[in-house]
Motif scaffolding. Structure first.
Motif, PDB file in Angstrom:
ATOM      1  N   GLN A 212       0.840  -1.193   0.000  1.00  0.00           N
ATOM      2  CA  GLN A 212       0.000   0.000   0.000  1.00  0.00           C
ATOM      3  C   GLN A 212       0.875   1.243   0.000  1.00  0.00           C
ATOM      4  O   GLN A 212       1.980   1.256   0.551  1.00  0.00           O
TER       5      GLN A 212
ATOM      6  N   GLN B  59       0.594   5.660   0.517  1.00  0.00           N
ATOM      7  CA  GLN B  59      -0.238   6.771   0.993  1.00  0.00           C
ATOM      8  C   GLN B  59       0.566   8.061   0.865  1.00  0.00           C
ATOM      9  O   GLN B  59       1.645   8.197   1.468  1.00  0.00           O
TER      10      GLN B  59
ATOM     11  N   TYR C 104      -3.250  -3.091   6.400  1.00  0.00           N
ATOM     12  CA  TYR C 104      -3.900  -1.889   5.851  1.00  0.00           C
ATOM     13  C   TYR C 104      -3.355  -0.657   6.564  1.00  0.00           C
ATOM     14  O   TYR C 104      -3.104  -0.680   7.771  1.00  0.00           O
TER      15      TYR C 104
ATOM     16  N   HIS D  15      -3.839   3.819   6.746  1.00  0.00           N
ATOM     17  CA  HIS D  15      -4.692   4.949   6.391  1.00  0.00           C
ATOM     18  C   HIS D  15      -4.128   6.213   7.004  1.00  0.00           C
ATOM     19  O   HIS D  15      -3.827   6.256   8.207  1.00  0.00           O
TER      20      HIS D  15
ATOM     21  N   HIS E 258      -9.911  -2.556   6.236  1.00  0.00           N
ATOM     22  CA  HIS E 258     -10.249  -1.171   5.916  1.00  0.00           C
ATOM     23  C   HIS E 258     -10.183  -0.311   7.179  1.00  0.00           C
ATOM     24  O   HIS E 258     -10.583  -0.733   8.257  1.00  0.00           O
TER      25      HIS E 258
ATOM     26  N   SER F 234     -10.928   4.034   7.903  1.00  0.00           N
ATOM     27  CA  SER F 234     -11.184   5.396   7.413  1.00  0.00           C
ATOM     28  C   SER F 234     -11.929   6.163   8.495  1.00  0.00           C
ATOM     29  O   SER F 234     -12.638   5.572   9.307  1.00  0.00           O
TER      30      SER F 234
ATOM     31  N   SER G 228     -13.738  -4.100   0.640  1.00  0.00           N
ATOM     32  CA  SER G 228     -13.454  -2.665   0.709  1.00  0.00           C
ATOM     33  C   SER G 228     -14.676  -1.916   1.228  1.00  0.00           C
ATOM     34  O   SER G 228     -15.796  -2.452   1.219  1.00  0.00           O
TER      35      SER G 228
END
Length: 1121
Positions: free
Chosen positions: A101, A103, A145, A147, A198, A200, A240
């Motif tokens: 991943q 970011q 994951y 974020h 996930h 968020s 997702s």
């Protein structure tokens, strides 16, 4: 950009080296010792410059919506960053672990990468060569994951155990705040929820974190209260999650092909369940399950319906259907088929703020072997025209050539004909990935890269100024008949797949004449024309080359006349479009084995040729008594002489492409003169024959060591055979690409069907490995120069062939060209790789050439532009040498004085390895030899004295792709295919290394962050706007405490502040220093706040005391004080 420490070799070391002999032999002219050599070790340094092409085995993607920069991570730990056309950057994680991943720190010039080895890294993109500032290696949990909220310095990291850790991206330290999985899920749940898939935050409330677990549980976590507000349960696994920008709804994609929409305050059941590609049964039952929807994105617009974009979810009955991207907008659903499987996709939006209308305008789709950007603003969703050179691997690359400092008019000419080949129907909008700035390079010379491909195509690329852009594509397969279906496939193919694959090519930039040799033993000569033409009959010449002639097939031993062969294909007139009369059958027919049949059929119908390269002549080798033609191992063309020459393990053939005739078809053994001291006596185990007049195998007798000449430079049979195996790998490389990738399609050209019978014969034959046209002295002690051809073999022999050319004009087209072999000039260890001529001052004598003229122009225009450019070396006076012949093999380099053919310099390049590629190149106004060895060393040698100037252990040979595509060019440039999809360019020039910072493009450009969305009067009044959160209070050490030291290890990166201070220079240095200053200010903000608070407290205290004093003395008179 990685630089290499160089073992620079002191000048004069050659004399003391045991591997180099530079002493002049008795009788050698003393004048050769006074050639002034200006090249020194200080002129050389090796470093990588840029990497072009599609990222090999991509695994993840990210986009900075403010900077307009796209980042792609790969399974090999590489990162490629793209901005506007020409702005590219390559980075590599040292561990080589897959990038799971990426970011961006949006508009901050930084990027976070998460790897499969459970490490995260912070990259600084504010410098031209990005570097890692910090790394964090987790030891007890696997990262699944990550974020990073917009404008936040706290990074959420989800793990396989279901926990969430929080990292400060400024210091790369772990917070003591941890969200444990057993607190997030319900206490009554008996099973583990699985990895975090996930994370968020609610777009309207930064204090609420949405956590998705693989099992199907989604949790709304309250960061302040440290508890779960809501839990949303669904039976199917989650892949997702996507938010609506108002923060009241979110959408989940599941493994059964369904999308569930949830209202955040109604966790009991989904507000909506849809199966986009499921068949709806009439009786109201559940639709049939579909394939998993791997990702969904939910984007809103002010003016219309929201967009829902998803990948996967097709029904299981669509077996064999290509991967699809689905765009749902209002009531319409568009299914867009892709050429390759989808790795990831991103929807590009106008705003970086998640709590505003998103206004999507494009979708970037990362495929396994392509990058597609879809325009959401036009009907039909057209794609954008991709400005990056990502089509190198459109068909697997089989050969590659690099030409630096070529004629300036070539690139505009190729671009003008190539621009007509572009596809239509692209979006009319500008390419949306438009960040960065071009470098301010000082290199202004034209560079052209030519790639040959497995489908028979040849691509010309503009490689100037460290960029790459396709100019023109030539399809050589158009010359041949296409077979339709397996039943009609002719059995004469010597390869089952890719019969048109390009084996090698020879190009004359000045005359624009191109010759390509294919894997099916065919050679095509092309001329460049700006006018379209229709060729009624393709000119065809068939050549019969065989290893052993029968008694009645012995050729004319004189070699000066055109050989008379038993096939009419070798006659002086071409077979114009005539196809073989024998049918191509799959097995030996009753008439006997296949004979005189080419592997491919030249098309019989008229051929329409667009402006660009147009076919002049097709030459094909034919089957001989059931044996397929041998692969072509070497090729050369000369526009001034009008000749093309090619060779294989049977011998060589010289073709006059002006008269369309075969001039010479000779076995390798016949090139040796009868009195030649280097001659190898050929013997055959199958047929004991006298060696004269027969093209026999040279070393396949029962005792090869007895048959071989005992020359002082001969090597042992074992090492010789190893070298020849490599040489034959070059010949077969179009059929079998032995690469490390797992892609069978890219990996392979299959071997010959009938190769098993003759493989031992082939290995033992002496093949032709190199050619060089020149104007030199054909025989020892000649006094006049004349056109010549140097021929090098896999046994290390270098032979001279004299050419007698008729006068120009009409006589050139009517009188035959005379050819005579002048015997062996020298013998080296290993196969000959390259040959060149220098004049008495050490300057290169290039082959003569004819200036380009349009073959379809009027005769008057032709005569104006058509003129021969000879090399015109000086004549030799009696007893004086005026040229140097430079010869380089897999093991050695030698320099001979001409015309005496006396060896004056010799250097053993390598003892334990062998040279894969070597070229005589221009460097700093003079010339040198550049070599690439199989053990990974890149070396340069001075000319003519062969002093070692550079020796760097750069890259060990890991697969044949590198060997097949490595090439040096002038002015210190080189390249090779580092993977099936990427070209790596390097430089061995100190000057280029010094200027590299200025030449490279910049990724980060100062851009103001867009204003946050206006909350509006009523939302501000009633608190309906976005809720902010002071994360510092929650996650800082004061509130959350310290994290466990054993959880993760902090590793300072090589690009940290101290290193950057030392490395900063020029414009990049100014930017870096500014960034350092900003970071230092940021680090001191805490102290500044404390000091400010203390000053304010002191000021307040002083104010109070002053007020008290004022009240005390306000009403008193002065005399009362």
């Amino acid at each position: 950009m990685k630089k290499f420490k160089i073992r620079k070799v002191l000048d004069g070391l050659t004399a003391a080296s045991s591997s180099s002999s530079a002493t002049a032999q008795p009788g050698a002219p003393r004048e050769n010792d006074v050639v002034q050599e200006t090249l020194q070790s200080e002129h050389f340094q090796l470093c990588k410059t840029v990497r072009h092409g599609f990222p090999y085995q991509p695994s993840s993607m990210a986009f900075d919506p403010v900077q307009k920069i796209l980042a792609i991570g790969t399974q090999t730990g590489a990162m490629r960053l793209f901005g506007r056309a020409g702005v590219e950057c390559y980075c590599q994680h040292e561990s080589g672990a897959a990038v799971i991943q990426l970011q961006f720190l949006i508009n901050e010039g930084a990027l976070v990468s998460a790897l499969a080895d459970d490490s995260i890294h912070l990259w600084n993109l504010r410098q031209k060569i990005p570097a890692i500032l910090h790394s964090l290696k987790f030891s007890r949990e696997r990262i699944t994951y990550v974020h990073l909220p917009f404008q936040s310095k706290w990074l959420y990291i989800g793990t396989e155990r279901g926990n969430i850790h929080i990292v400060n991206v400024e210091s790369f330290t772990l917070s003591g705040y941890v969200i444990m999985w057993n607190k997030a899920i319900e206490l009554s749940t008996k099973t583990h929820p699985g990895p975090v898939v996930h994370i968020s935050d609610n777009p309207m409330d930064e204090g609420k974190l949405l956590i998705g677990f693989e099992c199907g549980v989604v949790v709304m976590w309250d960061l302040k209260c440290k508890k779960a507000d809501y839990r949303y349960n669904y039976d199917e696994a989650i892949h997702s999650v996507a938010w609506h920008h108002e923060g009241k709804q979110f959408v989940c994609s599941h493994s059964d092909g369904t999308l569930t929409t949830w209202n955040i305050r109604a966790p009991a059941k989904p507000a909506q369940i849809i199966t986009p590609h499921g068949k709806q049964p009439k009786d109201g039952k559940k639709p049939e399950p579909c394939k998993p929807i791997l990702k969904v994105e939910y984007k809103t617009t002010r003016a219309g319906d929201p967009f829902m974009v998803l990948s996967g979810g097709l029904s299981y009955d669509t077996v064999g259907r290509r991967a699809c991207l689905t765009v749902m907008h209002g009531k319409s659903t568009a299914v867009l088929e892709m050429d390759y499987p989808i790795v990831d996709f991103l929807t590009l939006c106008e705003t970086p703020y998640p709590n505003d209308f998103q206004e999507p305008y494009a979708v970037v789709v990362l495929l396994e072997k392509d990058l597609v950007v879809i325009d959401l603003g036009q009907i039909g969703y057209p794609i954008f025209e991709n400005p990056y050179p990502l089509t190198i691997h459109e068909s697997p690359v089989t050969c590659c050539e690099y030409y630096a400092d070529c004629p300036a008019e070539l690139i505009p000419a190729l671009y003008s004909v190539g621009s007509r080949q572009k596809r239509q129907g692209y979006s009319k909008k500008e390419w949306p990935v438009s960040g960065g700035n071009w470098g301010q390079g000082t290199q202004s010379y034209p560079e052209i890269i030519i790639t040959g491909h497995a489908d028979g195509s040849v691509k010309f690329w503009d490689g100037s100024a460290l960029m790459l852009q396709v100019l023109y594509k030539l399809k050589t397969a158009k010359v041949f008949e296409r077979t339709r279906g397996k039943e009609e496939k002719p059995s004469t193919d010597i390869v089952e797949e890719d019969p048109f694959a390009i084996q090698t090519l020879s190009w004359c930039p000045e005359s624009r004449i191109l010759s390509v040799a294919g894997v099916s033993a065919h050679v095509i000569v092309y001329r460049f024309s700006k006018q379209e033409v229709t060729t009624e009959v393709v000119q065809l010449l068939e050549v019969r080359m065989q290893g052993e002639f029968s008694d009645g097939d012995s050729p004319d031993p004189g070699g000066e006349q055109t050989p008379t062969l038993p096939t009419p294909a070798a006659s002086s007139s071409p077979q114009e479009g005539e196809l073989p009369t024998q049918p191509s059958t799959g097995s030996n027919s009753s008439d006997g084995p296949r004979d005189n049949i080419p592997c491919l059929q030249v098309r019989s119908s008229p051929l329409k040729q667009s402006p660009g390269y147009q076919v002049e002549l097709v030459t094909q080798l034919v089957w001989v008594s059931g044996e397929p033609p041998q692969p072509i191992t070497s090729l050369a063309i000369n526009s001034s002489y009008g000749l093309v020459v090619f060779g294989n393990s049977n011998g060589l053939a010289v073709v006059d492409y002006l008269q369309k005739t075969l001039l010479l078809n000779m076995g390798t053994s016949e090139l040796y003169s009868p009195s030649d001291p280097y001659q190898r006596q050929p013997r055959s185990p199958r047929k004991q024959r006298q060696p004269s007049g027969a093209l026999c195998d040279s070393n396949d007798g029962p005792n090869p060591s007895e048959d071989r000449c005992k020359s002082p430079t001969s090597v042992k049979c074992k090492s010789r055979r190893f070298s020849k195996t490599v040489a034959h790998d070059f010949a077969k490389m179009s059929r079998k690409i032995s690469s490390s990738d797992h892609d069978a399609k890219d990996n392979s050209f299959t071997r010959s069907r009938s190769s098993s019978v003759t493989s031992i014969d082939r290995e033992s034959r002496e093949a032709i490995s190199a050619f060089h046209f020149c104007e030199s002295f054909p025989r020892k002690n000649d006094s006049l120069v004349s056109p010549c051809l140097l021929v090098g073999t896999t046994q290390g022999a270098v032979m001279m062939v004299a050419l007698s050319l008729p006068p120009g004009g009409d006589q050139r087209l009517q009188q035959p060209v005379g050819i005579s072999s002048c015997g062996t000039m020298a013998s080296l260890k290993g196969a000959i790789l390259t040959m060149a001529l220098l004049d008495a001052t050490g300057a290169l004598l290039p082959p003569s050439y004819e200036s380009w003229y349009d073959p379809n122009a009027s005769d008057e225009d032709k005569e104006k532009t058509r003129r021969r450019r000879p090399a015109s070396p000086p004549s030799s006076q009696e007893g004086q040498d005026s040229q140097f012949a430079v010869l380089c093999s897999e093991k050695q380099a030698k320099v001979l004085a001409m015309p005496s053919q006396t060896r004056i310099y010799k250097h053993n390049i390598t003892e334990s390895s062998f040279v894969l590629r070597t070229d005589v190149v221009q460097m700093a106004g003079t010339y040198c030899i550049a070599c690439f060895c199989a053990n990974g060393h890149i070396m340069t040698l001075s000319l003519p004295s062969l002093r070692p100037l550079l020796d760097v252990n750069y890259l060990p040979l890991t697969d044949m792709r590198i060997a097949r595509t490595f090439g040096f060019s002038n002015l210190g440039q080189a390249l090779y295919l580092t993977s099936a999809t990427e070209i790596q360019r390097i430089t061995y020039s100190q000057e280029t290394c010094d200027n590299l910072q200025e030449m490279l493009s910049e990724l980060f450009t100062p851009v103001e962050t867009p204003e946050a969305p206006n909350r509006g009067f009523f939302k501000g009044l009633f608190g309906g706007g976005a809720q902010s959160l002071d994360r510092e209070d929650l996650f800082g050490e004061t509130a959350a405490g310290k994290a466990s030291r054993s959880l993760a290890q902090h590793i300072p990166g090589p690009g940290n502040m101290e290193c950057m201070k030392g490395a900063a220079s020029g414009v990049v240095g100014d930017l870096a220093r500014a960034r350092i200053a900003l970071d230092e200010r940021g680090q001191k903000l805490g102290e500044l706040e404390e000091r400010t608070a203390a000053m304010m407290s002191s000021a307040e205290s002083f104010s109070k005391h002053a007020h008290v004093m004022m009240l005390k003395y306000k009403d008193k008179k002065w005399y009362q004080l």
